[in-house]
Scaffold this active site. Sequence first.
Site, PDB file in Angstrom:
ATOM      1  N   ASP A 211       0.838  -1.192   0.000  1.00  9.10           N
ATOM      2  CA  ASP A 211       0.000   0.000   0.000  1.00  9.10           C
ATOM      3  C   ASP A 211       0.882   1.255   0.000  1.00  9.10           C
ATOM      4  O   ASP A 211       1.866   1.326   0.736  1.00  9.10           O
ATOM      5  CB  ASP A 211      -0.893  -0.020   1.249  1.00  9.10           C
ATOM      6  CG  ASP A 211      -1.897   1.103   1.275  1.00  9.10           C
ATOM      7  OD1 ASP A 211      -2.791   1.115   0.408  1.00  9.10           O
ATOM      8  OD2 ASP A 211      -1.783   1.976   2.161  1.00  9.10           O
ATOM      9  N   GLU A 271      14.806 -14.462  -0.329  1.00 11.92           N
ATOM     10  CA  GLU A 271      15.021 -15.613   0.557  1.00 11.92           C
ATOM     11  C   GLU A 271      13.896 -16.639   0.421  1.00 11.92           C
ATOM     12  O   GLU A 271      14.033 -17.776   0.890  1.00 11.92           O
ATOM     13  CB  GLU A 271      15.106 -15.148   2.015  1.00 11.92           C
ATOM     14  CG  GLU A 271      16.320 -14.294   2.353  1.00 11.92           C
ATOM     15  CD  GLU A 271      16.318 -13.913   3.822  1.00 11.92           C
ATOM     16  OE1 GLU A 271      15.891 -14.743   4.657  1.00 11.92           O
ATOM     17  OE2 GLU A 271      16.718 -12.779   4.142  1.00 11.92           O
TER      18      GLU A 271
END
Length: 552
Positions: A211, A271
């Site tokens: 957002d 990751e």
Amino acid sequence: MTETRSVNDLRADRNWWRGAVIYQIYPRSFQDHNGDGIGDLVGITERLGYVADLGVDAIWLSPFFTSPMRDFGYDVSNYRDVDPTFGTLGDFDRLLEKAHALGIRVIIDQVISHSSDRHPWFAESRLSRTNERADWYVWADAKPDGTPPNNWLSIFGGSAWAWDSRRMQYYLHNFLASQPDLNFHNPAVQDALLSEMRFWLERGVDGFRLDTVNFYFHSQGLENNPVVRPEDFNASTAPAVNPYNFQEHLYDKSRPENLEFLKRLRALMDEYPGTTTVGEIGDSQHQLEVMAQYTSGEDRLHMAYTFDYLGGEFSAGHFRKSIVETETAAPDGWICLAFSNHDVVRHVSRWAAREHQDGFIRMALLLILSMRGSVCLYQGEELGLPEAELAFEDLVDPYGIEFWPQFKGRDGCRTPMVWQAAAHLGGFSSAPKSWLPVPNNHLMRAVDQQLGVEGSVLSFYREAIAFRKMHPALRGGDIAMIESPDGVLAFTRSDDTETVLCVFNMTETEVIVPLEGLAPTASGAPGNSPEPVDGKLSLAPFGAYIGLIDRS
């Protein structure tokens, strides 16, 4: 039925997001399971089969975190838990498990530019100027006359600064006063927010919608924003009646320091192979420049969206200009396209001529599925739902209440999904009343009125999404504009395997399009206009044509 898939299958394709079709779910309004008139996670889980049958690649869930709901979840007071309104963490885990089994990836909102004023971080920060979290938010002294530090404005109206009597200072809020801005200049804040996101990645989510991603940093010099030049004025980020548009927002957002944080965020995502990010960029004057910065290369956001197509005009000229500018400004970036979402008037009502509404709905879908980028579809648009007309007393959106009646806020696009035309509240809830009314004119477009019905809007959405999946050039190919008559948008999409010709009449009148040097063959696209005759393509009002170009 949709084939069951494992999480490993989904994660194996690390570039699934490039050209993906994402279905946005607004949890308050999708399906109410517990009968309180508000949608919840269990309700969403019950309806995932419907979503899977649309053929989409992923869902994006608007916020469901713990919140006082001043801005309906976009004011988070606990980033690691589910608000009781929507259920529990266990409910979320079950939703995630079922979505993955159905081959649907799950993207969740992250609202980290600001928190709720009820968040423990802010409660501590406002206690004094010397506590451990004193500079976790953006604080500033008043001017000598007691007025705010500068002229920055809130998108939701008034000054972007609110006075706090505990610290005898102002704090920054780009939205509601109950949504204080976090101070990203503090590395400890960055560390904390990345840790909150890791919590959800460990839980198995497939990505984040970020957002207001260009609002993270402000200028520490707190300079006044300049007045926007008349030729640069536009109302794509905020409604035209909002004085926020009078400024060029050079100092309160879109700051260069954000790039280094986005690199930290991307390192976290890397990751967890197979995850993705999509950022929301709101900057009326600099959005393409910002999008290019945020999505170019391999160390920032995967993709982002602007408000080019969530506002503005529906015309071939506007779309051609936006496409060319995007390709020029961000040739290595990746845009996420949307015509509707939870923040804007539904595009059927925003753009469509009433007498050509059905044709417009179909052409608009073929257009967005043919453009270069990933695609976000908003719940209910696959039913052809128009914007709901609500009375002032039914409004709950603080944005709409502030700027009524010229701007009616966001409630009109957030009304509940309609599943059964003859059922109470359209099958959304068993409660006596839902949190927003269910419009009568939505009931005739309910899922049960369209499911399996040949020629329905819902059937057309399924067919069009399936057609896009069959053509890799539409998912990830290059785009090249073609000269065309006024009111017509034409381009090709090409990759190593095919070239697809896409032509759209964006007007209410019939048009003849000469196809000089092009001899397309039938593609089987749903709703296609007739094949060209003698090198000329005849398009009805809001007609579309998609053909295959022989490259042999």
